[in-house]
Design an enzyme around this catalytic site. Structure first.
Site, PDB file in Angstrom:
ATOM      1  N   LYS A 125      56.312  84.156 -59.489  1.00 28.02           N
ATOM      2  CA  LYS A 125      57.085  83.418 -58.460  1.00 28.02           C
ATOM      3  C   LYS A 125      55.856  82.811 -57.996  1.00 28.02           C
ATOM      4  O   LYS A 125      54.923  83.411 -57.071  1.00 28.02           O
ATOM      5  CB  LYS A 125      57.881  84.311 -57.581  1.00 28.02           C
ATOM      6  CG  LYS A 125      58.628  83.498 -56.599  1.00 28.02           C
ATOM      7  CD  LYS A 125      59.587  84.069 -55.781  1.00 28.02           C
ATOM      8  CE  LYS A 125      60.456  83.156 -54.812  1.00 28.02           C
ATOM      9  NZ  LYS A 125      59.784  82.338 -53.946  1.00 28.02           N
ATOM     10  N   GLU A 183      56.964  74.166 -59.895  1.00 28.78           N
ATOM     11  CA  GLU A 183      56.414  74.292 -58.441  1.00 28.78           C
ATOM     12  C   GLU A 183      54.873  73.515 -58.419  1.00 28.78           C
ATOM     13  O   GLU A 183      54.152  73.875 -59.426  1.00 28.78           O
ATOM     14  CB  GLU A 183      55.989  76.053 -58.303  1.00 28.78           C
ATOM     15  CG  GLU A 183      55.762  76.371 -56.993  1.00 28.78           C
ATOM     16  CD  GLU A 183      56.946  76.597 -56.066  1.00 28.78           C
ATOM     17  OE1 GLU A 183      58.153  76.330 -56.324  1.00 28.78           O
ATOM     18  OE2 GLU A 183      56.921  77.352 -55.178  1.00 28.78           O
ATOM     19  N   LYS A 300      65.095  86.446 -65.127  1.00 28.55           N
ATOM     20  CA  LYS A 300      66.052  85.569 -65.427  1.00 28.55           C
ATOM     21  C   LYS A 300      66.873  86.046 -66.459  1.00 28.55           C
ATOM     22  O   LYS A 300      66.194  86.626 -67.485  1.00 28.55           O
ATOM     23  CB  LYS A 300      65.629  84.151 -65.577  1.00 28.55           C
ATOM     24  CG  LYS A 300      65.099  83.464 -64.150  1.00 28.55           C
ATOM     25  CD  LYS A 300      64.508  81.983 -64.455  1.00 28.55           C
ATOM     26  CE  LYS A 300      63.863  81.661 -63.624  1.00 28.55           C
ATOM     27  NZ  LYS A 300      63.114  80.483 -63.585  1.00 28.55           N
ATOM     28  N   CYS A 436      19.274  83.750 -39.300  1.00 26.68           N
ATOM     29  CA  CYS A 436      18.116  84.597 -38.963  1.00 26.68           C
ATOM     30  C   CYS A 436      16.741  84.023 -39.373  1.00 26.68           C
ATOM     31  O   CYS A 436      17.022  83.731 -40.729  1.00 26.68           O
ATOM     32  CB  CYS A 436      18.188  86.297 -39.498  1.00 26.68           C
ATOM     33  SG  CYS A 436      16.695  87.137 -39.572  1.00 26.68           S
TER      34      CYS A 436
END
Ligand code: IVH
Length: 684
Positions: A125, A183, A300, A436
């Site tokens: 996902k 996506e 699925k 430093c």
């Protein structure tokens, strides 16, 4: 007073709606969330539950009725040919979540207890933004966001800049119409690089990859995407005409991949609940190592016929479920701020946190990057802050949760002196980092330099970890890198808590490490701005250390990906006699490599375009023809003047003509400039 249960539910629903509205605005519009995503989801689910139990309380403007992502002024609304669904979420992050889904599917299909297991396709996902890609006769004609599921926004102009998304499908007979859904997301390394650049500029950093990807895609002007590299994975179909969908979801994904649209390889066809549980666990173990964020896995039902039998409830298919993993962002208390001194002397403020479980582990330290970012985020000791931990990236503070502070808390200040060695702390003019000035005089810098040198990706000295380095440096046994190789068995075995066997192992590991490669050696030196990739490029380009050491800034700039800052840093490093001495002493101690062998062969990353021929045509938006050619050749590829069946891809710009037609005729991949850039990045 609402004393009765129905009255209480109504009051709570109203309260939740106001809360959700507020936080959605902070998140989506202002980009300044006040609560972790998981808390938002909890409120959302609580409201959903109340509305399910009391349908009369449902209002048209409830956040549950409108998936956030309102149509912005300017982007054109587009009604989806088929609604874009969402999936039911299983929030029980244990194995029971997978078992519950399988049990429901079996019940709804009316399967007997002894019937064979149901076949599923399990996939990741992805945590990004859902996009519908519409291809007509193989051509990308439109890209839309999900919007409210019925109507999305036209984002074609932005999606076209995502190199991974083909403007034309592969294959000679594309369907007359196919919508591919998936996506758009941002890889973690691309996100880190973006924030790193922002930090260098002193600019505002982005919260997380998902937010950044979603924000970028919904911009009106696609130039906003220029510095944000997005990626894409397909996971399903929308409207389709004139094309027979394969009988299973897994075969459908194979077909989509064959069209040239990226499909993630971590998908598996599994049998029954046991298969789902095994997948959930296997991915959980690898979640941190993935190059992008996931917030769970998706199961699925694999058979399309069974999917049709199962059907839908409201906007969710009954045949799919998202099974979550622990959230990657959590709220906790900032107990204090400490200072860490790094290898190059950089002082980093580190948040000391009330331990909190995030992204699957307990976190008690997180980086605050630098004092300017800390101020911008406005965090002070005692605040509730949001911690994000995703993958191997160091946990960081995303922001604070606004709340009244109990008492005056002073603003954090960087110390004027190094907390480790007392040397003065300096800041370059206009720079953001405090450093430093002690150099290798500073024990912290010496320790970090040693750890870096000994690291797995550098000289790979097994057994030389934090504790031992502390002992060696604090005990005054080592002041410079080459002194490592003068450590004999006697000196080591004399150390406290050092068994003879471990001492002997370390001596053997030190000996072994002397046989190395040029790129490892360059990386091990710890030159500022020279990471592994740059070290490899330098080794490949120059072939011999002396040539790197004597290279001018101009010569260094010839190396792919080496810009002025990196070139200057390399030049300054080797200009210092002290550093040249370290190199000589290491060589004298027996450290050696195969000069002119270029990068190491064992782990050699093949050049992304080795053996491939590309054709350039038309005018590209930013690169000249010569520049594009040089890039292709640097990546191992060849540029040819005409298109044939052997052509790997055609890079087409404005006003491309016959060559583009020929490529289409032969079904050859067509890329735009962004696509070419994406190709060049692969494997680098
Ligand atoms: S399938 C019919 N598969 O999760 C089911 N969605 O609510 C449609 N997502 O915003 C979605 N990875 O963008 C599906 N492998 C995956 C997914 C995935 C991420 C997103 C999707 C949507 C949400 C589902």
């Amino acid at each position: 007073m609402a004393a009765d249960p129905a009255g209480r539910a109504a009051a709570r629903a109203a309260e939740l709606r106001a809360l959700l509205q507020h936080h959605a605005h902070r998140y989506y519009v202002l980009d300044q969330p006040e609560i972790p995503d998981a808390d938002y989801d909890r409120y959302f689910q609580e409201l959903q539950a109340i509305e399910a139990a009391h349908p009369e309380l449902l209002t048209a403007d409830s956040p549950t009725q409108r998936v956030i992502g309102q149509v912005l002024d300017g982007l054109t609304p587009v009604k989806h040919a088929l609604p874009m669904l969402s999936i039911r979420t299983e929030t029980d992050t244990t194995a029971a979540g997978a078992e519950a889904f399988d049990a429901r599917i079996r019940r709804e299909l009316g399967l007997a207890d002894d019937a064979p297991p149901v076949e599923y396709n399990a996939e990741l996902k992805f945590d990004g933004l859902a996009i519908n890609l519409r291809y007509e006769d193989g051509l990308l004609v439109q890209a839309t966001t999900r919007g409210d599921g019925e109507t999305g926004e036209d984002v074609t102009h932005n999606v076209r800049t995502i190199g991974q998304i083909p403007l034309r499908l592969l294959g000679s007979a594309p369907p007359p119409l196919i919508e591919i859904r998936g996506e758009a997301y941002m890889r973690r390394d691309d996100f880190e690089r973006l924030n790193e650049r922002q930090r260098e500029k002193g600019g505002k950093t982005f919260i997380n990859p998902r937010n950044t990807a979603a924000g970028a895609i919904r911009q009106l002007d696609s130039r906003a995407l220029a510095d944000k590299r997005l990626s894409f994975f397909a996971y399903g179909l929308g409207d389709v005409k004139g094309w027979a969908q394969p009988p299973t979801h897994s075969a459908t994904l194979d077909a989509i991949a064959a069209f040239g649209v990226p499909v993630n390889a971590d998908r598996r066809v599994v049998q029954g609940a046991a298969g789902l549980v095994a997948y959930h666990e296997a991915i959980a173990a690898r979640r941190d190592a993935l190059p992008f964020d996931i917030d769970g896995v998706v199961y699925k039902v694999n058979s399309v016929a069974l999917q049709q039998r199962l059907g839908f409830v409201s906007r969710e298919p009954r045949w799919a479920v998202a099974h979550k993993y622990p959230a990657q962002e959590q709220a906790t208390r900032l107990n204090g701020i400490a200072i860490q001194v790094g290898r190059t002397g950089k002082l980093t403020p580190v948040a000391k946190l009330e331990p909190v479980f995030v992204g699957g582990t307990t976190v008690s330290n997180a980086t605050l990057h630098n004092v300017f970012e800390l101020r911008r985020k406005g965090v002070r000791v005692g605040d509730q802050v949001i911690v994000r931990r995703a993958g191997d990236v160091i946990p960081e503070i995303v922001g604070r949760i606004p709340a009244p502070r109990p008492a005056y808390v002073p603003n954090f200040r960087m110390p004027r002196e190094c907390p480790v060695c007392g040397s003065r702390v300096l800041r370059e003019k206009g720079g953001i980092d405090h450093r430093c000035s002690g150099g290798l005089f500073c024990a912290a810098q010496r320790k970090q330099a040693l750890l870096h040198f000994a690291g797995r990706r550098a000289m790979d000295i097994e057994g030389l970890g934090d504790k031992l380095v502390d002992q060696l440096v604090d005990g005054g046994l080592i002041r410079t890198l080459p002194e490592l190789y003068t450590l004999g068995l006697a000196k080591l075995a004399a150390l406290e808590r050092m068994a003879d066997k471990s001492a002997a192992n370390l001596v053997a590991a030190l000996d072994q490490s002397k046989n190395t490669t040029l790129n490892r050696f360059i990386y091990a030196l710890g030159i500022r701005h020279v990471g592994e990739a740059t070290a490899r490029d330098l080794a490949r380009h120059f072939g011999a250390l002396d040539r790197v050491m004597d290279a001018s800034v101009e010569q260094l700039l010839q190396v792919p990906d080496v810009g002025p800052v990196v070139a200057q840093s390399i030049r300054s490093f080797f200009e210092q006699p002290h550093n040249r001495e370290v190199v000589e002493q290491l060589r004298a101690a027996g450290v050696h490599w195969d000069e002119h062998a270029g990068s190491e062969t064992a782990n050699a990353v093949p050049l992304p375009l080795s053996g491939k021929t590309l054709v350039l045509t038309g005018t590209l938006p930013t690169l000249t023809r010569d520049e594009a050619k040089a890039l292709v050749e640097a990546a191992g590829g060849k540029v040819a003047g005409s298109v044939s069946k052997k052509t790997f891809a055609v890079v087409a710009g404005e006003e491309a003509g016959a060559k583009l037609d020929k490529a289409r005729e032969l079904g050859i991949t067509v890329l735009d400039e962004a696509g070419l850039q994406a190709l060049l990045q692969q494997g680098g």
